[in-house]
Scaffold this motif. Structure first.
Motif, PDB file in Angstrom:
ATOM      1  N   MET A 137       0.854  -1.179   0.000  1.00 17.53           N
ATOM      2  CA  MET A 137       0.000   0.000   0.000  1.00 17.53           C
ATOM      3  C   MET A 137       0.889   1.228   0.000  1.00 17.53           C
ATOM      4  O   MET A 137       1.764   1.349   0.835  1.00 17.53           O
ATOM      5  N   LEU A 138       0.662   2.156  -0.938  1.00 11.55           N
ATOM      6  CA  LEU A 138       1.510   3.330  -1.070  1.00 11.55           C
ATOM      7  C   LEU A 138       0.707   4.600  -0.867  1.00 11.55           C
ATOM      8  O   LEU A 138      -0.466   4.683  -1.221  1.00 11.55           O
ATOM      9  N   PHE A 139       1.341   5.610  -0.295  1.00  8.17           N
ATOM     10  CA  PHE A 139       0.774   6.946  -0.211  1.00  8.17           C
ATOM     11  C   PHE A 139       1.652   7.838  -1.087  1.00  8.17           C
ATOM     12  O   PHE A 139       2.825   8.015  -0.811  1.00  8.17           O
ATOM     13  N   GLN A 140       1.062   8.359  -2.184  1.00  6.90           N
ATOM     14  CA  GLN A 140       1.879   9.053  -3.157  1.00  6.90           C
ATOM     15  C   GLN A 140       1.657  10.555  -3.127  1.00  6.90           C
ATOM     16  O   GLN A 140       0.670  11.035  -2.596  1.00  6.90           O
ATOM     17  N   CYS A 141       2.635  11.294  -3.694  1.00  3.45           N
ATOM     18  CA  CYS A 141       2.474  12.734  -3.852  1.00  3.45           C
ATOM     19  C   CYS A 141       1.409  12.993  -4.909  1.00  3.45           C
ATOM     20  O   CYS A 141       1.396  12.359  -5.967  1.00  3.45           O
ATOM     21  N   ILE A 142       0.506  13.949  -4.619  1.00  2.80           N
ATOM     22  CA  ILE A 142      -0.572  14.226  -5.567  1.00  2.80           C
ATOM     23  C   ILE A 142      -0.702  15.728  -5.742  1.00  2.80           C
ATOM     24  O   ILE A 142      -0.242  16.523  -4.931  1.00  2.80           O
ATOM     25  N   THR A 178     -11.775   8.184  12.525  1.00  3.51           N
ATOM     26  CA  THR A 178     -12.737   8.382  13.604  1.00  3.51           C
ATOM     27  C   THR A 178     -14.008   7.583  13.384  1.00  3.51           C
ATOM     28  O   THR A 178     -14.719   7.271  14.348  1.00  3.51           O
ATOM     29  N   ASP A 179     -14.323   7.241  12.135  1.00  2.79           N
ATOM     30  CA  ASP A 179     -15.479   6.398  11.850  1.00  2.79           C
ATOM     31  C   ASP A 179     -15.059   4.934  11.931  1.00  2.79           C
ATOM     32  O   ASP A 179     -14.044   4.530  11.344  1.00  2.79           O
ATOM     33  N   PHE A 180     -15.840   4.110  12.649  1.00  2.00           N
ATOM     34  CA  PHE A 180     -15.381   2.746  12.917  1.00  2.00           C
ATOM     35  C   PHE A 180     -15.310   1.905  11.647  1.00  2.00           C
ATOM     36  O   PHE A 180     -14.463   1.019  11.530  1.00  2.00           O
ATOM     37  N   GLN A 181     -16.175   2.139  10.651  1.00  2.00           N
ATOM     38  CA  GLN A 181     -16.092   1.364   9.416  1.00  2.00           C
ATOM     39  C   GLN A 181     -14.835   1.724   8.626  1.00  2.00           C
ATOM     40  O   GLN A 181     -14.206   0.853   8.023  1.00  2.00           O
ATOM     41  N   VAL A 182     -14.470   2.988   8.618  1.00  2.00           N
ATOM     42  CA  VAL A 182     -13.235   3.402   7.952  1.00  2.00           C
ATOM     43  C   VAL A 182     -12.031   2.807   8.675  1.00  2.00           C
ATOM     44  O   VAL A 182     -11.074   2.332   8.050  1.00  2.00           O
ATOM     45  N   LYS A 183     -12.085   2.801  10.002  1.00  2.00           N
ATOM     46  CA  LYS A 183     -10.988   2.241  10.792  1.00  2.00           C
ATOM     47  C   LYS A 183     -10.837   0.745  10.533  1.00  2.00           C
ATOM     48  O   LYS A 183      -9.717   0.232  10.390  1.00  2.00           O
ATOM     49  N   MET A 184     -11.955   0.021  10.443  1.00  2.00           N
ATOM     50  CA  MET A 184     -11.895  -1.404  10.107  1.00  2.00           C
ATOM     51  C   MET A 184     -11.308  -1.618   8.722  1.00  2.00           C
ATOM     52  O   MET A 184     -10.523  -2.544   8.493  1.00  2.00           O
ATOM     53  N   THR A 185     -11.692  -0.758   7.779  1.00  2.69           N
ATOM     54  CA  THR A 185     -11.171  -0.871   6.417  1.00  2.69           C
ATOM     55  C   THR A 185      -9.673  -0.616   6.385  1.00  2.69           C
ATOM     56  O   THR A 185      -8.931  -1.259   5.633  1.00  2.69           O
ATOM     57  N   PHE A 186      -9.215   0.318   7.206  1.00  4.68           N
ATOM     58  CA  PHE A 186      -7.777   0.568   7.297  1.00  4.68           C
ATOM     59  C   PHE A 186      -7.054  -0.667   7.828  1.00  4.68           C
ATOM     60  O   PHE A 186      -5.984  -1.038   7.335  1.00  4.68           O
ATOM     61  N   PHE A 187      -7.640  -1.322   8.818  1.00  5.50           N
ATOM     62  CA  PHE A 187      -7.084  -2.562   9.352  1.00  5.50           C
ATOM     63  C   PHE A 187      -7.032  -3.624   8.251  1.00  5.50           C
ATOM     64  O   PHE A 187      -6.029  -4.339   8.100  1.00  5.50           O
ATOM     65  N   ASP A 188      -8.114  -3.730   7.465  1.00  2.34           N
ATOM     66  CA  ASP A 188      -8.132  -4.669   6.342  1.00  2.34           C
ATOM     67  C   ASP A 188      -7.028  -4.359   5.336  1.00  2.34           C
ATOM     68  O   ASP A 188      -6.369  -5.266   4.810  1.00  2.34           O
ATOM     69  N   ALA A 189      -6.836  -3.060   5.075  1.00  2.00           N
ATOM     70  CA  ALA A 189      -5.832  -2.660   4.089  1.00  2.00           C
ATOM     71  C   ALA A 189      -4.423  -3.001   4.571  1.00  2.00           C
ATOM     72  O   ALA A 189      -3.568  -3.429   3.787  1.00  2.00           O
ATOM     73  N   LEU A 190      -4.171  -2.834   5.860  1.00  2.00           N
ATOM     74  CA  LEU A 190      -2.870  -3.217   6.404  1.00  2.00           C
ATOM     75  C   LEU A 190      -2.638  -4.713   6.258  1.00  2.00           C
ATOM     76  O   LEU A 190      -1.545  -5.163   5.903  1.00  2.00           O
ATOM     77  N   TRP A 191      -3.661  -5.484   6.555  1.00  2.00           N
ATOM     78  CA  TRP A 191      -3.568  -6.933   6.420  1.00  2.00           C
ATOM     79  C   TRP A 191      -3.266  -7.296   4.964  1.00  2.00           C
ATOM     80  O   TRP A 191      -2.377  -8.089   4.667  1.00  2.00           O
ATOM     81  N   TRP A 192      -4.006  -6.680   4.059  1.00  2.00           N
ATOM     82  CA  TRP A 192      -3.836  -6.954   2.624  1.00  2.00           C
ATOM     83  C   TRP A 192      -2.426  -6.595   2.157  1.00  2.00           C
ATOM     84  O   TRP A 192      -1.796  -7.324   1.387  1.00  2.00           O
ATOM     85  N   ALA A 193      -1.907  -5.455   2.638  1.00  2.00           N
ATOM     86  CA  ALA A 193      -0.617  -4.970   2.163  1.00  2.00           C
ATOM     87  C   ALA A 193       0.562  -5.684   2.795  1.00  2.00           C
ATOM     88  O   ALA A 193       1.595  -5.882   2.150  1.00  2.00           O
ATOM     89  N   MET A 194       0.417  -6.099   4.047  1.00  2.00           N
ATOM     90  CA  MET A 194       1.579  -6.572   4.797  1.00  2.00           C
ATOM     91  C   MET A 194       1.430  -7.973   5.367  1.00  2.00           C
ATOM     92  O   MET A 194       2.426  -8.632   5.646  1.00  2.00           O
TER      93      MET A 194
END
Length: 702
Positions: A1-6, A112-128
């Motif tokens: 997962m990358l965070f790029q300059c935009i 701050t939203d729990f669904q977004v936070k869960m999705t972030f957790f999913d994304a970490l799992w997916w990436a790493m």
């Protein structure tokens, strides 16, 4: 997962912006300041924990500050928002990497939203992550402490016990094999009013329905008592359990108020093992009560200590309208708040509750039933119960780095200070201000002996078996605990120090030292690593090390090591001279301003000058070291002068031996070339004094 300059390109007609990746040219339309009505988990390979298809309707009062993205063949929605017009746009998108081969996950909302936070957790799992690293099983244990303890009018009655049994069966729909675990102090049995006494009796009649574990006989505070007393009251509680046929099936115990677990009260651990054969406990106090997210486990004296969690329910929370800050706080914690994420983020969660929480409004049953339902609704995790011994085994398989505890100073934590045994005296100064790290064979013993000449400086008392060194951090003595470490220091000086030359290149010493004495100052002695290696090998020969003796020479060890014993000797000769490699570890935990470097050659030539500089750095009063240090012609090094008599170090110090051969010197200099260069650059960058031997070593290899 990358965070790029935009960069953003505004479209005034559509009131939207386009995000453009400067490196690839790919673009993504973005809407700002949006109000959404529904949030849905969209099918995607990213999701592991979030349950696909779940959605919630947001309040009409939800602020219009959401950032949404337009989906396209290149950008797949992971979490989808529905706006008032009925259009669906993405809150979180996956860049499939079709243009540049790099997949990304882009978030338009904070966590701050729990669904977004869960999705972030999913994304970490997916990436790493991997299936081995991130598993869906979550083990939950609910302890009911003090089932017989409580004032009249606060305790459970027979109907509460019936409901507890029913709830245990009901919870089994959400948590596989679920069992409540009941902690008891037998002295308080039948200590309520008539209905509460009947509740106690009925609970004992139904004892096989639950798993039981011991507290103390009378809710005793362990730190106030010695081994003999603790053994006696534990034995009373054990006799009570036997007489009442309580099934204490596992070697698990909880100390009242976690007293004696951390900070460790050794005599309680010993009594636990003797009376109950305890091998598992839990506490909320390690390393500190707050923050709860930082709680960890450790193993001490063969007892596995697991982290324990609170759930907002205490002995005084018995009714809905009595909950601190209102019961809405409980709802928020359950529905995507602290309680929810405690289980989500921890493979094993042990919750502390009290019998009062199962009486009156039965807040605990309400809390856990709704928590389990919410988890089942929104996640794919599998909730399970297992016995504490299995949980301990699993925990330390997953977190082996936590097996050895990190001792903290209990006198600096008010909660820890309140539960210290009488042998701890926080009014006395019993921890060192200064550590002489070594490395070995650099003159650290001489430096320590000279430093004690100052009337305001005291060293640790001698430790049998390790000469003058405590050898605590990173060594076997560390397992003896903080109280043992403190017992080695007097209480009479402005500066107390210890010298353990094993510390410098020990991989665990820096973190352990920083955790216990974070404000300590450190001294590192810089010796030519080639000379230090040769001196260490001569030390091994003098002590008739079989590997060193059989090898014949250090050169042979350097060039022909194949066996484990030979490689160990080689490592011990070379490790201490890799200065920057080891300094990096110390600088992770201590600032450079807390470290003083001593040139070993200067210490040998002009010890008084070196000692004067150190005393100034330590803010000590002036002292004439010149008048108390004398060079010994017979020894070939300087010695202390005490009451007119010369006191030199023992025969093992300043040992004389044949100089190293030119061939060996070339080999060692070549071995340390990169390390010396790194040390030279480090000292120059930080404007620190560069020893003459290092200047010469770098000049020769330039």
């Amino acid at each position: 997962m990358l965070f790029q300059c935009i960069r953003r390109v505004t479209d005034p007609v559509e009131s939207r912006e386009m995000i453009e990746d400067e490196s690839t040219g790919s673009s993504l339309w973005m809407w700002q300041n949006q109000r959404i009505q529904r949030l849905t988990v969209t099918p995607s390979p990213i999701h592991k924990v979030s349950k696909v298809g779940t959605y919630r309707n947001l309040s009409v009062h939800e602020p219009s500050d959401w950032i949404l993205f337009e989906t396209s063949p290149n950008f797949e929605s992971i979490l989808t928002a529905t706006v008032k017009s009925g259009y669906e746009r993405a809150v979180v998108v996956r860049d499939k990497g079709l243009e540049d081969g790099v997949e990304r996950v882009i978030f338009g909302r904070n966590l701050t939203d729990f669904q977004v936070k869960m999705t972030f957790f999913d994304a970490l799992w997916w990436a790493m992550g991997t299936e081995k690293t991130f598993q869906l099983d979550r083990f939950v244990q609910v302890d009911i402490d003090d089932v017989f303890v409580g004032a009249q009018g606060t305790r459970i009655v027979e109907e509460d016990v019936r409901i507890l049994i029913q709830s245990q069966k009901s919870f089994g729909k959400y948590v596989e094999n679920f069992r409540f675990m009941l902690g008891f102090s037998g002295s308080y049995f039948r200590n309520g009013d008539d209905s509460e006494d009947r509740g106690d009796e009925f609970l004992v009649e139904k004892a096989p329905e639950f798993v039981w574990f011991p507290h103390m006989w009378r809710h005793n505070h362990a730190h106030e008592h010695n081994f003999t007393y603790l053994e006696a009251i534990m034995t009373q509680n054990r006799i009570f359990a036997k007489n009442m046929n309580l099934p204490v099936d596992y070697p698990y115990a909880i100390a009242p108020q976690h007293d004696g677990v951390f900070p460790v009260h050794e005599q309680m651990f010993d009594a636990w093992k003797k009376v109950w054969n305890v091998s598992v406990t839990a506490t909320e106090e390690y390393p500190h009560f707050k923050p709860p997210t930082a709680r960890k486990g450790f193993i001490h004296s063969e007892i596995h200590v697991l982290p324990r969690q609170t759930c907002g329910l205490y002995t005084h929370t018995q009714r809905f309208d009595e909950y601190p800050d209102g019961f809405d706080k409980v709802i928020q914690s359950i529905q995507g708040g602290d309680l929810f994420f405690t289980i989500l983020f921890n493979p094993i969660s042990i919750f502390m509750t009290h019998q009062q929480n199962y009486a009156h409004d039965r807040l605990a049953l309400y809390t856990f039933e709704n928590l389990f339902r919410f988890l089942k609704c929104w996640t794919t995790i599998r909730l399970k119960w297992q016995d504490p011994v299995s949980s301990a085994k699993l925990y330390f398989q997953k977190f082996p780095e936590e097996r050895i505890p990190l001792w903290t100073n209990p006198c600096t934590d008010p909660r820890h200070r309140a539960i210290l045994p009488p042998s701890f005296n926080c009014t006395r100064k019993t921890l060192p201000d200064l550590l002489i790290l070594g490395p070995q064979k650099t003159g650290s013993t001489a430096l320590g002996s000279f430093l004690t000449l100052h009337p305001n400086v005291t060293q640790n008392t001698p430790v049998p078996g390790s000469f003058e060194e405590v050898q605590f951090f990173g060594g076997k003595n560390y397992l003896r605990g903080v109280e043992w470490y403190m017992s080695n220091f007097p209480n009479t000086s402005t500066v107390i120090f210890e010298k353990s030359a094993t510390y410098f290149d020990n991989p665990s010493a820096a973190k352990q030292a920083a955790t216990l004495i974070p404000h300590a100052k450190l001294i590192v002695i810089l010796q030519n690593p080639s000379q230090r290696a040769y001196s260490w090998f001569q030390h091994l020969l003098a002590h008739k090390d079989p590997t060193a003796v059989s090898s014949g020479s250090l050169l042979s060890i350097l060039e022909n090591s194949t066996t484990s014993s030979e490689l160990k000797v080689k490592q011990r000769c070379l490790s201490g001279g890799k200065y920057v490699h080891h300094l990096d570890k110390w600088l992770e935990h201590f600032s450079l301003q807390h470290i003083h470097f001593v040139d070993a050659d200067e210490l040998k030539r002009e010890p008084a000058k070196v000692l004067f500089t150190i005393s100034k750095w330590l803010d000590l009063p002036d002292f004439e070291f010149d008048a108390h240090i004398r060079f010994s012609e017979s020894k070939g090094f300087s010695c202390r002068l005490i009451e007119g008599k010369t006191k030199c170090l023992g025969e093992s110090k300043g040992r004389k031996y044949e100089p190293m051969t030119d061939e060996l010197k070339r080999k060692l200099d070549e071995t340390f070339q990169l390390d010396n260069s790194a040390l030279f650059k480090f000292l120059r960058k930080n404007r620190l004094q560069i020893p003459e031997w290092l200047e010469e070593a770098v000049r020769v290899t330039a």
